[in-house]
Scaffold this active site. Structure first.
Site, PDB file in Angstrom:
ATOM      1  CE1 TYR A  48      -4.306   0.222  -0.397  1.00 54.91           C
ATOM      2  CE2 TYR A  48      -4.383  -1.490   1.283  1.00 54.91           C
ATOM      3  CZ  TYR A  48      -5.000  -0.753   0.286  1.00 54.91           C
ATOM      4  OH  TYR A  48      -6.299  -0.994  -0.028  1.00 54.91           O
ATOM      5  CD  GLU A  50      -3.798   4.200   0.685  1.00 58.14           C
ATOM      6  OE1 GLU A  50      -2.735   3.647   1.067  1.00 58.14           O
ATOM      7  OE2 GLU A  50      -4.933   3.824   0.977  1.00 58.14           O
ATOM      8  CG  ASP A 194      -7.467  10.830 -24.316  1.00 56.11           C
ATOM      9  OD1 ASP A 194      -6.479  10.069 -24.408  1.00 56.11           O
ATOM     10  OD2 ASP A 194      -8.573  10.459 -23.904  1.00 56.11           O
ATOM     11  CB  THR A 220      -4.120   4.004 -22.063  1.00 59.36           C
ATOM     12  OG1 THR A 220      -4.218   4.127 -23.469  1.00 59.36           O
ATOM     13  CG2 THR A 220      -5.449   4.378 -21.431  1.00 59.36           C
ATOM     14  CE  LYS A 223      -6.674   2.526 -25.802  1.00 53.82           C
ATOM     15  NZ  LYS A 223      -6.823   3.278 -24.547  1.00 53.82           N
ATOM     16  NE  ARG A 229      -5.720  -4.162 -20.187  1.00 57.20           N
ATOM     17  CZ  ARG A 229      -6.224  -3.734 -21.348  1.00 57.20           C
ATOM     18  NH1 ARG A 229      -7.160  -2.816 -21.368  1.00 57.20           N
ATOM     19  NH2 ARG A 229      -5.810  -4.248 -22.490  1.00 57.20           N
TER      20      ARG A 229
HETATM   21  N1  DSN Z   1     -11.483   0.932 -25.227  1.00 55.14           N
HETATM   22  C1  DSN Z   1     -10.600   1.886 -25.838  1.00 55.14           C
HETATM   23  C2  DSN Z   1     -10.469   1.665 -27.294  1.00 55.14           C
HETATM   24  O1  DSN Z   1     -10.616   0.544 -27.727  1.00 55.14           O
HETATM   25  O2  DSN Z   1     -10.220   2.593 -28.044  1.00 55.14           O
HETATM   26  C3  DSN Z   1     -10.982   3.271 -25.526  1.00 55.14           C
HETATM   27  O3  DSN Z   1     -11.135   3.419 -24.164  1.00 55.14           O
END
Ligand code: DSN
Length: 411
Positions: A48, A50, A194, A220, A223, A229
């Site tokens: 933990y 925080e 974003d 994120t 990707k 993730r």
């Molecule tokens: N789920 C993502 C995507 O496939 O683009 C977006 O959050």
């Protein structure tokens, strides 16, 4: 310690087999490295923490602080940012934290239309971002299905949003951060970029870096960036304290330090020269796949792609074929992708007239332009013969054969 959980690990083995033997073409997915997965599966899951490095609410965080500092240092160096918060559990959390930090309830938030490629967290009514704030949406043109910056500027001048969001989940062209900056300067709006889908393309120098132009950049890490993730927020020094406070204690509890360690690994990997080759090859492959799909009789929305993905309009190929049926058919043939609405789609989001197809995963697996042509042919063949199980079985065998030469996790 208890015995190994055979029931669960038998399921994991089957998922490994699926990823190794079928084509992964979901534009938002990738194959993380062994090092990323080792960090995610490490003892850091036990801790933990925080708070932030040097200011934790629990003891025993001296080593954890080194992990989080390493992740923050690496990502700020990678993108040239003043400040990073590496704690967001996901991209949607990252966006919500930015809103909590910089907006007041009722403020106007302007983002891209969901049905034309935007994201739920950009002010959609079904998402908290559209409930706490007033969502204003811009779209693509009817004529070329691309962003029209003059229209966006006019809308921003009319609506005077507190924040403008650039970024998309289903848009296949470069999004110009410099023009968005000028729109925000002219209208007094904050600028959030974003970069969830394209963070890896930016890190690899294949797309322009929004960090010098935006107040805040979210993304994120799983990707095109090919990490674990999770989410991340980069900001100017001016907004750093407000954003940190919004992530914790505002929105989240204990950070996932095992995932933050894996993010640090991914940031290191993305800084290597070979990652630049990877990012450019992702785009080259997407262009090759788009051209080959056009040759199969599909229409590419907006005429093609400049990034890692493409949107396919199925109607010229077969007016009766929906995205839903195409996705299900291709699943049976070992080709994984997702149905997607196309701009001005007459069909619902659950049915759709389109497919979204991406190249990040199969590029990681080592595929190049000739394999993209083969994939397009397999997609065309499966969809032309979708009522013929024997033909679908044949496509699946050919998919397995192709994947056997490009196995992401051999052994
Ligand atoms: N789920 C993502 C995507 O496939 O683009 C977006 O959050």
């Amino acid at each position: 310690m208890t015995q190994r959980d055979d029931a669960l690990f038998a399921i994991l083995d089957r998922e490994l087999e699926r990823q190794n033997t079928t084509l992964q073409l979901i534009a938002s997915e990738n194959f993380a490295s062994r090092a990323v997965m080792e960090a995610t599966g490490s003892v850091l899951t036990n801790k933990y923490a925080e708070g932030y490095p040097g200011k934790r609410y629990y003891g025993g965080n001296q080593i954890i602080d080194e992990v989080e500092d390493l992740a923050r240092d690496r990502v700020t160096a990678l993108f040239g940012a003043d400040h990073a918060n590496v704690q967001p559990h996901a991209g949607a959390n990252a966006n919500l934290a930015v809103c909590l930090a910089l907006l007041k309830p009722g403020d106007k938030l302007m983002g891209m239309r969901l049905d034309q490629g935007g994201h739920l967290s950009h002010g959609q009514p079904v998402n908290i971002s559209g409930q706490l704030y007033e969502g204003i949406a811009y779209g693509v043109t009817e004529s070329d299905e691309r962003l029209d910056y003059d229209q966006i500027r006019d809308l921003a001048k009319k609506e005077r949003p507190k924040m403008v969001i650039a970024g998309a989940t289903a848009y296949s062209h470069v999004i110009d951060p410099e023009i968005f900056r000028s729109i925000c300067d002219e209208t007094g709006a904050l600028f959030l970029f974003d970069a969830a889908h394209i963070a890896g393309l930016i890190a690899g120098g294949a797309h322009p870096n929004p960090v010098p132009f935006a107040d805040v950049v979210t993304f994120t890490t799983h990707k095109t960036l090919r990490g674990p993730r999770g989410g991340c927020i980069l900001s100017t020094a001016e907004h750093a304290a407000a954003i940190d406070k919004a992530v914790f204690p505002g929105l989240q509890g204990g950070p996932l330090e095992h995932v933050i360690a894996a993010k640090a690994v991914a940031f290191h990997e993305a800084a290597q020269p070979e990652f630049r080759d990877y990012a450019h090859q992702v785009v080259t492959n997407a262009r090759a796949l788009a051209a080959a799909l056009a040759g199969e009789g599909f229409r590419l929305v907006s005429g093609g792609t400049d990034n890692h993905m493409m949107l396919v309009d199925l109607r010229p190929f077969d007016a009766d074929l929906t995205g839903k049926v195409a996705q299900e058919t291709l699943d049976r043939a070992g080709i994984t992708l997702n149905k997607n609405q196309i701009p001005n789609d007459p069909r619902s989001p659950f049915v759709t007239s389109g497919l979204r197809i991406g190249t990040p995963s199969m590029t990681t697996a080592g595929m190049r332009e000739p394999e993209m042509e083969a994939i397009a042919a397999l997609i065309g063949r499966a969809l032309r013969h979708r009522e013929d199980q024997a033909e679908l079985d044949g496509v699946r065998r050919d998919v397995n054969l192709l994947c056997s030469k490009f196995t992401p996790y051999p052994g």
